[in-house]
Design an enzyme around this catalytic site. Structure first.
Site, PDB file in Angstrom:
ATOM      1  CG  HIS A  23      -2.024  -1.012   1.136  1.00 43.66           C
ATOM      2  ND1 HIS A  23      -3.357  -0.671   1.174  1.00 43.66           N
ATOM      3  CD2 HIS A  23      -1.988  -2.355   0.999  1.00 43.66           C
ATOM      4  CE1 HIS A  23      -4.102  -1.769   1.062  1.00 43.66           C
ATOM      5  NE2 HIS A  23      -3.290  -2.807   0.969  1.00 43.66           N
ATOM      6  CG  ASP A 123      -3.838   2.698   1.632  1.00 46.41           C
ATOM      7  OD1 ASP A 123      -3.180   2.249   0.689  1.00 46.41           O
ATOM      8  OD2 ASP A 123      -4.604   1.990   2.341  1.00 46.41           O
ATOM      9  CB  VAL A 347      15.794  -7.979  -3.143  1.00 46.28           C
ATOM     10  CG1 VAL A 347      16.434  -9.163  -2.443  1.00 46.28           C
ATOM     11  CG2 VAL A 347      14.420  -8.368  -3.695  1.00 46.28           C
ATOM     12  CD  GLN A 349       9.421  -7.549  -6.990  1.00 49.16           C
ATOM     13  OE1 GLN A 349       9.578  -8.490  -6.215  1.00 49.16           O
ATOM     14  NE2 GLN A 349       8.249  -7.158  -7.380  1.00 49.16           N
ATOM     15  CG  ASN A 368       2.514  -2.213  -5.557  1.00 46.23           C
ATOM     16  OD1 ASN A 368       2.287  -1.107  -6.028  1.00 46.23           O
ATOM     17  ND2 ASN A 368       1.974  -2.630  -4.421  1.00 46.23           N
ATOM     18  CB  SER A 369       4.911  -8.036  -7.848  1.00 49.78           C
ATOM     19  OG  SER A 369       5.416  -7.878  -6.545  1.00 49.78           O
ATOM     20  N   GLY A 387      -5.896 -13.143  -0.917  1.00 48.54           N
ATOM     21  CA  GLY A 387      -6.360 -11.767  -1.153  1.00 48.54           C
ATOM     22  C   GLY A 387      -6.794 -11.505  -2.581  1.00 48.54           C
ATOM     23  CG  ASP A 388      -5.271  -7.889  -4.170  1.00 46.61           C
ATOM     24  OD1 ASP A 388      -4.520  -8.631  -3.516  1.00 46.61           O
ATOM     25  OD2 ASP A 388      -4.918  -6.753  -4.543  1.00 46.61           O
ATOM     26  CD  GLN A 389      -1.597 -11.957  -3.104  1.00 48.93           C
ATOM     27  OE1 GLN A 389      -1.560 -13.160  -2.869  1.00 48.93           O
ATOM     28  NE2 GLN A 389      -1.158 -11.057  -2.241  1.00 48.93           N
TER      29      GLN A 389
HETATM   30  N1  UDP Z   1       9.296  -5.616  -2.665  1.00 51.79           N
HETATM   31  C1  UDP Z   1      10.643  -5.374  -2.761  1.00 51.79           C
HETATM   32  N2  UDP Z   1      11.508  -6.277  -2.248  1.00 51.79           N
HETATM   33  C2  UDP Z   1      11.116  -7.423  -1.666  1.00 51.79           C
HETATM   34  C3  UDP Z   1       9.726  -7.687  -1.579  1.00 51.79           C
HETATM   35  C4  UDP Z   1       8.841  -6.768  -2.101  1.00 51.79           C
HETATM   36  O1  UDP Z   1      11.060  -4.345  -3.304  1.00 51.79           O
HETATM   37  O2  UDP Z   1      11.956  -8.200  -1.255  1.00 51.79           O
HETATM   38  C5  UDP Z   1       8.359  -4.595  -3.168  1.00 51.79           C
HETATM   39  C6  UDP Z   1       7.796  -4.967  -4.515  1.00 51.79           C
HETATM   40  O3  UDP Z   1       8.679  -4.539  -5.530  1.00 51.79           O
HETATM   41  C7  UDP Z   1       6.471  -4.229  -4.502  1.00 51.79           C
HETATM   42  C8  UDP Z   1       6.057  -4.244  -3.039  1.00 51.79           C
HETATM   43  O4  UDP Z   1       7.244  -4.477  -2.301  1.00 51.79           O
HETATM   44  O5  UDP Z   1       6.657  -2.907  -4.915  1.00 51.79           O
HETATM   45  C9  UDP Z   1       5.090  -5.356  -2.717  1.00 51.79           C
HETATM   46  O6  UDP Z   1       3.845  -5.058  -3.230  1.00 51.79           O
HETATM   47  P1  UDP Z   1       2.960  -6.110  -4.001  1.00 51.79           P
HETATM   48  O7  UDP Z   1       1.705  -5.414  -4.378  1.00 51.79           O
HETATM   49  O8  UDP Z   1       3.708  -6.717  -5.117  1.00 51.79           O
HETATM   50  O9  UDP Z   1       2.687  -7.268  -2.976  1.00 51.79           O
HETATM   51  P2  UDP Z   1       2.358  -7.333  -1.386  1.00 51.79           P
HETATM   52  O10 UDP Z   1       3.666  -7.320  -0.705  1.00 51.79           O
HETATM   53  O11 UDP Z   1       1.488  -6.179  -1.044  1.00 51.79           O
HETATM   54  O12 UDP Z   1       1.677  -8.651  -1.243  1.00 51.79           O
HETATM   55  C1  G50 Z   2      -4.694  -6.768   1.123  1.00 54.41           C
HETATM   56  C2  G50 Z   2      -5.227  -7.955   1.548  1.00 54.41           C
HETATM   57  C3  G50 Z   2      -6.324  -8.514   0.887  1.00 54.41           C
HETATM   58  C4  G50 Z   2      -6.909  -7.839  -0.185  1.00 54.41           C
HETATM   59  C5  G50 Z   2      -6.361  -6.591  -0.593  1.00 54.41           C
HETATM   60  C6  G50 Z   2      -5.241  -6.069   0.060  1.00 54.41           C
HETATM   61  C7  G50 Z   2      -7.050  -5.900  -1.724  1.00 54.41           C
HETATM   62  C8  G50 Z   2      -6.596  -4.570  -2.203  1.00 54.41           C
HETATM   63  C9  G50 Z   2      -7.753  -3.655  -2.314  1.00 54.41           C
HETATM   64  O1  G50 Z   2      -4.688  -4.949  -0.307  1.00 54.41           O
HETATM   65  O2  G50 Z   2      -8.007  -6.408  -2.206  1.00 54.41           O
HETATM   66  C10 G50 Z   2      -8.326  -3.149  -1.026  1.00 54.41           C
HETATM   67  C11 G50 Z   2      -9.549  -2.478  -1.099  1.00 54.41           C
HETATM   68  C12 G50 Z   2     -10.146  -1.936   0.026  1.00 54.41           C
HETATM   69  C13 G50 Z   2      -9.547  -2.093   1.263  1.00 54.41           C
HETATM   70  C14 G50 Z   2      -8.339  -2.755   1.341  1.00 54.41           C
HETATM   71  C15 G50 Z   2      -7.728  -3.300   0.195  1.00 54.41           C
HETATM   72  O3  G50 Z   2     -10.103  -1.571   2.371  1.00 54.41           O
HETATM   73  O4  G50 Z   2      -4.685  -8.595   2.590  1.00 54.41           O
HETATM   74  O5  G50 Z   2      -7.963  -8.375  -0.827  1.00 54.41           O
END
Ligand code: UDP
Ligand code: G50
Length: 467
Positions: A23, A123, A347, A349, A368-369, A387-389
């Site tokens: 975020h 956010d 790291v 990324q 983001n990735s 999650g949203d993945q």
């Molecule tokens: N990231 C990074 N180094 C790491 C792990 C993550 O730079 O070792 C960064 C990655 O490039 C991205 C963010 O952290 O910008 C992670 O966001 P993402 O939405 O991909 O996944 P989340 O961590 O929220 O599941």
């Molecule tokens: C984190 C998570 C589960 C998840 C999400 C996360 C999203 C992103 C969108 O970011 O879906 C989102 C919308 C509204 C909100 C939070 C996140 O209040 O662990 O699904």
């Protein structure tokens, strides 16, 4: 608006951070984009900060942009009487605490700012508390959404869908039909959103009703990739009252780079052939079971490509203290070291994906990735844990620049065998089609960011409004 010396006053924008690197990163990238267009930025950070990764990112951002003012918002203690105090996800708990704290502490902080801001970007997790306060302040509030446009469609439609679902009898029970976009299989929806008792379900129900009170939404995405969802949102098809959606392409920024000069990872990559390396990283919070970690190790070895693997053993980086040898075992560690580089650390990324040696990315599909892979034209193997993945994985699949094995289910719930992973990695690395699509979408992303591209159009339009 003119200042006393006759020069045009620059827009003053406040950005409010929440919790989780996924975020924070896009919010800081929005800040960098606004700074590039001469906005003056105040960054409100919520303390204590949950992870080391976030603390370091904020420090790097503030030292790269000394003109940014930081205001710290010190969160109220957890409320043990709150019905939500038993939340076991540390990020969700932090969101809840921050939502409560913002309601109490943001107003005096905003009123202390001089000059008074022209806009606030929050956010998504905190915006309902923000708009409660700003209602009488004449301060437009925008949201930075940290996921894809299709996920925003689900968010925007959520309360309308849930409230009307009892009256729909002949629905297909396996999908959610969001008006204007292709049906979303329930198997791809974040599991917590299918559990009415979960706090995440309540957040989506309550917050989605409040979206019309916003002045706009930033969604980091590309028009070409998500035109259907963007059109459906902007034309009011998904639900009435959605404010303007601003798609922007956010790319890794210089401020995110490591401060130390020695970088063993980049040196190792320098010694590999172009496009030969498989990079594997599951983002900032997706930890894997030890059993799955071992299978991945074997899978990487059988894939026969050099690899760079970032291991994560605990959800919170502060608790991820065991050494690689402890996590992997000496035997596996030795075998892995003959073929690739394994690390257990944060790291950079953005920099890694930009290295010419990287040919493919095994990713958990954090949005983001995904965008970072797009920015550098790197093919993906999508393996969403939660999650949203899965919604993001679908975008990769439809965009044609990555593979997604739906039968692997949620990675947080199933163990995939090493050989199977190895086979899919080979498929990703040898596919010319994926390579071409990744290159095509990379070019589109670069166009959006270049002179006269869509990013510039969006930011200039907003700056005009804020003047
Ligand atoms: N990231 C990074 N180094 C790491 C792990 C993550 O730079 O070792 C960064 C990655 O490039 C991205 C963010 O952290 O910008 C992670 O966001 P993402 O939405 O991909 O996944 P989340 O961590 O929220 O599941
Ligand atoms: C984190 C998570 C589960 C998840 C999400 C996360 C999203 C992103 C969108 O970011 O879906 C989102 C919308 C509204 C909100 C939070 C996140 O209040 O662990 O699904």
């Amino acid at each position: 608006m003119s200042s006393s010396n006759g020069t045009h006053r620059l827009p003053q924008v406040v950005l409010l951070t929440s919790s989780g690197a996924g975020h924070l990163t896009p919010l800081l990238r929005v800040a960098a984009l606004l700074l590039h267009h001469n906005c003056q930025i105040t960054l409100i950070t919520c303390h204590p900060i949950l992870t080391l990764a976030e603390s370091q990112l904020i420090s790097k951002f503030l030292s790269a942009f000394p003109q940014v003012k930081e205001k710290q918002l010190h969160l109220l203690p957890h409320d043990p009487n709150n019905v939500n105090s038993n939340i076991d996800d540390p990020f969700l708990l932090q969101w809840e605490t921050a939502r409560r704290s913002v309601r109490h502490l943001l107003l005096p902080l905003l009123l202390s700012l001089s000059p008074f801001p022209s806009a606030l970007v929050s956010d998504v997790t905190l915006f309902p508390s923000v708009i409660e306060i700003t209602e009488n302040l004449n301060l437009p509030v925008y949201v930075q959404f940290p996921s894809c446009a299709r996920m925003f469609c689900l968010f925007a439609y959520f309360s309308a869908y849930m409230t009307s679902s009892s009256t729909r009898s002949n629905d297909n029970n396996d999908v959610i039909e969001i008006p204007g976009v292709w049906p979303m299989a329930k198997s791809t929806v974040p599991p917590l959103l299918l559990e009415p008792k979960s706090i995440f379900y309540s957040i989506f129900m309550e917050d989605s009703k409040k979206i019309p009170k916003l002045s706009g939404i930033f969604i980091p995405t590309l028009e070409t990739l998500e035109s259907e969802s963007l059109t459906a949102l902007n034309s009011g098809k998904v639900v009435d009252g959605v404010p303007p959606i601003y798609p922007i392409v956010l790319m890794p920024c210089d401020f995110e780079k490591h401060l130390q000069e020695e970088n063993k990872i980049m040196k190792w990559l320098d010694n590999q052939s172009p496009r030969s390396v498989v990079y594997m990283n599951f983002g900032s919070k997706a930890a894997m079971s030890r059993k799955q970690i071992k299978e991945i190790g074997n899978g990487l070895i059988t894939s026969a490509y050099p690899f760079l693997w970032v291991v994560k053993d605990k959800e919170l980086d502060k608790e991820d203290t065991e050494s690689l040898n402890e996590v992997l075992g000496n035997d596996l560690m030795e075998k892995l070291e003959r073929k690739g580089l394994v690390v257990k650390e944060w790291v950079n990324q953005g920099e890694i994906l930009g290295h010419e040696a990287v040919g493919g990315f095994v990713s958990h599909c954090g949005w983001n990735s995904v965008l970072e892979a797009i920015w550098h034209g790197v093919r993906l193997l999508a393996w969403p844990p939660k999650g949203d993945q899965k919604v993001n994985a679908e975008a990769i699949d439809r965009g044609g620049f990555g593979l997604w094995t739906r039968t692997w289910g949620w990675a947080a719930e199933m163990v995939v065998k090493g050989e199977e992973l190895g086979e899919r990695i080979k498929e990703m690395m040898t596919s010319e089609e994926l390579k071409l699509r990744a290159e095509h979408i990379r070019v589109e992303a670069r166009k959006a960011v270049g002179d006269g591209g869509s990013n510039e159009i969006v930011i200039k339009e907003l700056i005009e409004k804020w003047k």
